[in-house]
Design an enzyme around this catalytic site. Structure first.
Site, mmCIF file in Angstrom:
data_model
loop_
_atom_site.group_PDB
_atom_site.id
_atom_site.type_symbol
_atom_site.label_atom_id
_atom_site.label_comp_id
_atom_site.label_asym_id
_atom_site.label_seq_id
_atom_site.Cartn_x
_atom_site.Cartn_y
_atom_site.Cartn_z
ATOM 1 N N ARG A 134 -6.368 -1.027 14.612
ATOM 2 C CA ARG A 134 -7.297 0.023 14.199
ATOM 3 C C ARG A 134 -8.481 0.152 15.148
ATOM 4 O O ARG A 134 -9.330 1.013 14.939
ATOM 5 C CB ARG A 134 -7.859 -0.329 12.823
ATOM 6 C CG ARG A 134 -7.337 0.545 11.681
ATOM 7 C CD ARG A 134 -7.852 -0.136 10.436
ATOM 8 N NE ARG A 134 -8.004 0.658 9.271
ATOM 9 C CZ ARG A 134 -7.177 0.606 8.223
ATOM 10 N NH1 ARG A 134 -6.070 -0.067 8.267
ATOM 11 N NH2 ARG A 134 -7.469 1.268 7.135
ATOM 12 N N ARG A 178 -8.944 1.734 -6.797
ATOM 13 C CA ARG A 178 -9.300 0.880 -5.661
ATOM 14 C C ARG A 178 -10.798 0.921 -5.433
ATOM 15 O O ARG A 178 -11.405 1.990 -5.471
ATOM 16 C CB ARG A 178 -8.564 1.387 -4.408
ATOM 17 C CG ARG A 178 -7.549 0.419 -3.882
ATOM 18 C CD ARG A 178 -6.786 1.008 -2.734
ATOM 19 N NE ARG A 178 -7.548 1.032 -1.491
ATOM 20 C CZ ARG A 178 -6.992 1.202 -0.304
ATOM 21 N NH1 ARG A 178 -5.681 1.352 -0.205
ATOM 22 N NH2 ARG A 178 -7.733 1.230 0.775
ATOM 23 N N ARG A 199 -15.189 5.678 5.324
ATOM 24 C CA ARG A 199 -13.917 5.243 5.923
ATOM 25 C C ARG A 199 -13.376 6.308 6.872
ATOM 26 O O ARG A 199 -12.811 5.998 7.917
ATOM 27 C CB ARG A 199 -12.893 4.928 4.831
ATOM 28 C CG ARG A 199 -13.179 3.581 4.155
ATOM 29 C CD ARG A 199 -12.479 3.458 2.825
ATOM 30 N NE ARG A 199 -11.039 3.508 2.938
ATOM 31 C CZ ARG A 199 -10.231 3.964 1.983
ATOM 32 N NH1 ARG A 199 -10.723 4.422 0.850
ATOM 33 N NH2 ARG A 199 -8.934 3.962 2.158
ATOM 34 N N ARG A 225 -6.150 9.120 -6.130
ATOM 35 C CA ARG A 225 -5.864 7.683 -6.121
ATOM 36 C C ARG A 225 -6.994 6.911 -6.805
ATOM 37 O O ARG A 225 -6.747 5.911 -7.485
ATOM 38 C CB ARG A 225 -5.658 7.188 -4.687
ATOM 39 C CG ARG A 225 -5.151 5.752 -4.629
ATOM 40 C CD ARG A 225 -4.692 5.376 -3.245
ATOM 41 N NE ARG A 225 -5.795 5.118 -2.350
ATOM 42 C CZ ARG A 225 -5.647 4.877 -1.045
ATOM 43 N NH1 ARG A 225 -4.452 4.904 -0.487
ATOM 44 N NH2 ARG A 225 -6.695 4.628 -0.286
ATOM 45 N N LYS A 282 0.076 6.315 4.546
ATOM 46 C CA LYS A 282 0.599 5.222 5.376
ATOM 47 C C LYS A 282 1.294 4.136 4.552
ATOM 48 O O LYS A 282 2.405 3.751 4.866
ATOM 49 C CB LYS A 282 -0.523 4.529 6.157
ATOM 50 C CG LYS A 282 -1.112 5.304 7.299
ATOM 51 C CD LYS A 282 -2.014 4.416 8.154
ATOM 52 C CE LYS A 282 -3.154 3.763 7.390
ATOM 53 N NZ LYS A 282 -4.171 4.714 6.870
#
Ligand code: AMP
Length: 188
Positions: free
Chosen positions: A83, A128, A139, A122, A8
């Protein structure tokens, strides 16, 4: 819209550049505030670190403020918002007040294995705080429970377009440009 790891953020930036509108990423705004240790960042961190959604009131107020800025007058692209179904209702109200309406809602989809693979990558590359395995799993569950219903709302409104997020970056961008140009499913 799309699960964590669908691409996204990357694709929103590319698409917004093509459309010459600002990309408004709620996740990026939270991360910038966390970095700068603002009160908003302190609040957001409590939730995002564990993969929970930041409470609707906090996100809604932030988006309301962002959409009131002059660069959104000619259009904008929302990344990661709404969301929850409650956020959809609040966005409806904001848009009605401003005389705006959504043209299209894009659902960028990738299968679960690919999501896990990308987020693991990632985690190594970007570091992150919310890309650890346990948080990623949470998540994804939060996405299924709270954000899936948002897809249904927009599908019923005929605004949703499904775009396959698997493949080379440029190819996915072209699919998105085509989907946005074509519009939602109720349109010809
Ligand atoms: P993202 O970069 O879109 O994956 O967002 C990172 C984190 O920011 C999420 O896991 C949430 O904790 C928070 N967040 C971003 N957008 C929203 C939203 N619309 N509603 C609630 N929390 C959000």
């Amino acid at each position: 819209m799309g699960p964590p790891g669908a691409g996204k953020g990357t694709q929103a930036a590319r698409l917004a550049a093509r459309l010459q509108v600002p990309a408004i990423s709620t996740g990026d705004i939270f991360r910038a505030n966390i970095e700068a240790a603002t009160p908003l960042g302190m609040t957001a961190k409590k939730y995002s670190d564990t993969g929970e959604l930041v409470p609707d009131e906090v996100v809604n107020a932030m988006v309301r403020d962002r959409l009131s800025q002059p660069d959104t007058v000619q259009g904008f692209l929302l990344d990661g918002y709404p969301r929850t179904v409650a956020q959809v209702r609040e966005l409806d109200a904001m848009l009605a007040e401003q005389g705006h309406a959504l043209d299209v809602v894009v659902h960028l989809y990738v299968d679960a294995d690919e999501v896990i693979r990308r987020l693991a990558l990632r985690a190594q590359q970007v570091g992150r705080a919310d890309d650890t395995e346990a948080v990623v799993r949470h998540r994804l569950a939060v996405y299924q429970e709270q954000t899936r219903p948002v897809l249904d709302v927009y599908r019923q409104r005929g605004l949703l377009v499904d775009v396959n997020g698997l493949g080379p970056l440029d190819e996915v961008t072209e699919r998105l440009v085509a989907a946005v140009t074509r519009g939602g499913s109720s349109q010809p």
